[in-house]
Design an enzyme around this catalytic site. Structure first.
Site, short mmCIF file in Angstrom:
data_model
loop_
_atom_site.label_atom_id
_atom_site.label_comp_id
_atom_site.label_asym_id
_atom_site.label_seq_id
_atom_site.Cartn_x
_atom_site.Cartn_y
_atom_site.Cartn_z
N HIS A 102 -21.57 -29.83 40.33
CA HIS A 102 -20.95 -30.97 39.63
C HIS A 102 -21.70 -31.39 38.37
O HIS A 102 -21.24 -32.25 37.65
CB HIS A 102 -20.83 -32.17 40.56
CG HIS A 102 -22.14 -32.88 40.78
ND1 HIS A 102 -23.10 -32.41 41.63
CD2 HIS A 102 -22.66 -33.99 40.22
CE1 HIS A 102 -24.14 -33.22 41.61
NE2 HIS A 102 -23.91 -34.19 40.75
C1 UD1 Z 1 -22.97 -39.20 39.13
C2 UD1 Z 1 -24.44 -39.26 38.73
C3 UD1 Z 1 -25.14 -38.00 39.22
C4 UD1 Z 1 -24.90 -37.78 40.70
C5 UD1 Z 1 -23.41 -37.78 40.98
C6 UD1 Z 1 -23.11 -37.63 42.43
C7 UD1 Z 1 -24.97 -40.40 36.62
C8 UD1 Z 1 -25.35 -40.19 35.21
N1 UD1 Z 1 -24.61 -39.29 37.28
O1 UD1 Z 1 -22.39 -38.12 38.43
O2 UD1 Z 1 -26.52 -38.11 38.99
O3 UD1 Z 1 -25.46 -36.55 41.09
O4 UD1 Z 1 -22.87 -39.03 40.52
O5 UD1 Z 1 -21.74 -37.47 42.64
O6 UD1 Z 1 -24.99 -41.52 37.09
N2 UD1 Z 1 -14.64 -39.69 39.27
C9 UD1 Z 1 -13.58 -39.81 40.11
N3 UD1 Z 1 -13.71 -40.60 41.20
C10 UD1 Z 1 -14.85 -41.28 41.49
C11 UD1 Z 1 -15.93 -41.15 40.60
C12 UD1 Z 1 -15.82 -40.35 39.51
O7 UD1 Z 1 -12.52 -39.21 39.90
O8 UD1 Z 1 -14.91 -41.98 42.52
C13 UD1 Z 1 -14.52 -38.80 38.08
C14 UD1 Z 1 -14.20 -39.53 36.82
O9 UD1 Z 1 -13.31 -38.77 36.10
C15 UD1 Z 1 -15.52 -39.59 36.08
C16 UD1 Z 1 -16.21 -38.32 36.57
O10 UD1 Z 1 -15.74 -38.11 37.91
O11 UD1 Z 1 -15.34 -39.64 34.73
C17 UD1 Z 1 -17.70 -38.41 36.59
O12 UD1 Z 1 -18.15 -39.55 37.30
P1 UD1 Z 1 -19.55 -40.25 36.92
O13 UD1 Z 1 -19.83 -41.34 37.88
O14 UD1 Z 1 -19.56 -40.58 35.48
O15 UD1 Z 1 -20.62 -39.11 37.09
P2 UD1 Z 1 -20.82 -38.00 38.21
O16 UD1 Z 1 -20.55 -36.68 37.60
O17 UD1 Z 1 -20.10 -38.34 39.48
#
Ligand code: UD1
Length: 370
Positions: free
Chosen positions: A209
C-alpha cells in the site's frame, strides 16, 4: 484530587491495533484518570476502522473529528484545527499519540503548541528515508513529545543520536505484540484459511500500500508481473488496501490482474482473519511496517519489498529479510523460503504482551496518580 484526562489519538488502521492494550492498561489506573478516545477519521471505511474497534474491544470514540482523506498538508492541517478545538475544551493533562501516520504528527504538534504534554508510543523508529511521509511524521513527533516509548534498543539509540534527553526515553517493548498475544483466541476462531480453500503452509500473504510501491505505474506493473510469476509456484492471498485497489482498477494494471488466477484479491480483512492467514502462511511479502513485527513474533518468514526498514530489529533478531523491489530479487527470495532457507524464529526482548502495562506505569508516575 482533580481527575486528570488523557487523550488517546487514533486515526488510521495501525493506530487501532496499538491503542487497544494501552487503553486497557490506563483504565487500570483508577478513578483519578479519565480517558478520552479521539478518532481523527483519517481512515473511515468499515473494514479500515469499525471492524478493528469491534474485534479488539476498543470502546467507541468519545470524539470523532471526521476529517477523512486529503493531501498531506490539507489532511494534517484539518486534523490540527479540528483537534485543537476539542483539546481546548477538554484540557487534558497528557495526549498520547501512536505510530507514524499523519494523525500522529498533527495531534502531537497541536498538543505541545497549547502547552499540553504529549507522549509517543512507538518512538525512535527510523528508516532514514525522508521520501517516506511516515519518516517525517516520526522525526517531528519524537522531537516535540515529552514521553517517548520505544519498542527496541535501536529506537533509544536513534533518539539519543538526535540529541533527545535520555530521561524522556522509556523502552517499554512493542504494543502491537500485546494485541497479538491478547487476540490469540480470536485468531484461532477464524476459519478464513479453509474458507478460501487454502492449505496451511501452502500459500503466501501479500500486502502492498505504500505510495512508493503502488503510486508509480512502472513499479506497480513490475510488481504485478513479479507476483504473477510467484503465484505460478504458490498461491497468494492479497487483501487490498483502498489506495492500491484504486490503482489496480486503472488501465494497464486491470488487464494484468485478470491474468492472475492464483492470486486471491480480497477486500481489507478484519484483524482476526488477517492474522490467521499470516499465522498459517508459508511467507508474507509486504511493504508494511507493523507486519514485519507480527511475522517476527509468529516466526513466519517475512520478505519486505522495500529498500529500507524502520524496524531493523526484525531483521537482526527476527524473520524479516529486506528484499528490495527488483523482480529477480523478490522471486529469488521467495524461492529460498520455499526451499526451506528462512531465518529461524526469535523474539526481541520486551515483545512479551506487557508493553502497555509498562507504559501505564510510566504515565502513572508522570501524572502522580494510580
Ligand atoms: C496511512 C498512513 C500509513 C499507514 C497506512 C495504513 C500516513 C501518511 N500514512 O496510509 O503510514 O501505513 O495508513 O493503512 O498517515 N481510503 C479509503 N478508505 C479509508 C481510508 C483511506 O478509501 O478508510 C483511501 C482514500 O482514497 C485515501 C487513500 O485511501 O485517499 C489513502 O489514505 P490515507 O489515510 O491518506 O493514507 P494511507 O495510504 O491509508
Amino acid at each position: 484530587m482533580a481527575v486528570k484526562t488523557i487523550d488517546l489519538i487514533v486515526g488510521a488502521r495501525p493506530n487501532f491495533v496499538k491503542v487497544a492494550p494501552v487503553y486497557r492498561a490506563l483504565q487500570q489506573l483508577g478513578p483519578g484518570v479519565a480517558l478520552r478516545l479521539v478518532h481523527t477519521g483519517q481512515h473511515y471505511d468499515v473494514n479500515m476502522s469499525d471492524s478493528f474497534f469491534e474485534q479488539l474491544n476498543i470502546p467507541a470514540p468519545d470524539v470523532s473529528l471526521g476529517v477523512g482523506s486529503g493531501e498531506h498538508g490539507a489532511q494534517t492541517a484539518a486534523i490540527m484545527a479540528a483537534y485543537e478545538a476539542s483539546l481546548l475544551q477538554a484540557r487534558p493533562a497528557l495526549v498520547l499519540v501512536f505510530g507514524d501516520v499523519n494523525s500522529t504528527l498533527a495531534c502531537s504538534l497541536t498538543a505541545v503548541k497549547q502547552n499540553v504534554r504529549a507522549g509517543h508510543v512507538e518512538a525512535g523508529l527510523r528508516s532514514f528515508d525522508r521520501t517516506m511521509p511516515e519518516e517525517i511524521n516520526r522525526v517531528v513527533t519524537d522531537h516535540v513529545c515529552d514521553l517517548l516509548f520505544t519498542p527496541s534498543p535501536d529506537g533509544d539509540e536513534n533518539l539519543r543520536r538526535e540529541g533527545i534527553a535520555p530521561e524522556k526515553i522509556h523502552r517499554v517493548g512493542n504494543v502491537m505484540i500485546d494485541t497479538l498475544v491478547a487476540a490469540q483466541p480470536l485468531i484461532e476462531r477464524s476459519t478464513i484459511t479453509t474458507t478460501l480453500g487454502l492449505r496451511r503452509r501452502h500459500f503466501g500473504v501479500l500486502t502492498l500500500h505504500r505510495p512508493s510501491t503502488v503510486d508509480h505505474n512502472g513499479s506497480l506493473t513490475e510488481m504485478l508481473e513479479t507476483l504473477a510469476t510467484i503465484s505460478q509456484r504458490i498461491p497468494l492471498v492479497f487483501p487490498v488496501h483502498p489506495r492500491t485497489r484504486r490503482r489496480l482498477a486503472e488501465g494497464p494494471h486491470a488487464a494484468i490482474v485478470e491474468r492472475m488466477p492464483h492470486v486471491h484479491f480480497l477486500d481489507p480483512l478484519p484483524y482476526g482473519d488477517f492474522l490467521r492467514l499470516v499465522s498459517d502462511s508459508t511467507f508474507v511479502l509486504t511493504d508494511s511496517g507493523g507486519i514485519q513485527e507480527e511475522t517476527t513474533y509468529l516466526g513466519v518468514p517475512c520478505l519486505t519489498a522495500r529498500a529500507n526498514t524502520e524496524r531493523p530489529i526484525t531483521v537482526s533478531e527476527g524473520t524479516n529479510v529486506l528484499v528490495g523491489t527488483e523482480p529477480a530479487a523478490i522471486v529469488e527470495a521467495v524461492g529460498e523460503v520455499l526451499d526451506g532457507k528462512a531465518p529461524a524464529k526469535r523474539v526481541p526482548a520486551l515483545w512479551d504482551g506487557r508493553a502497555a502495562e509498562r507504559i501505564a506505569h510510566v504515565i502513572a508516575q508522570e501524572l502522580g496518580c494510580g
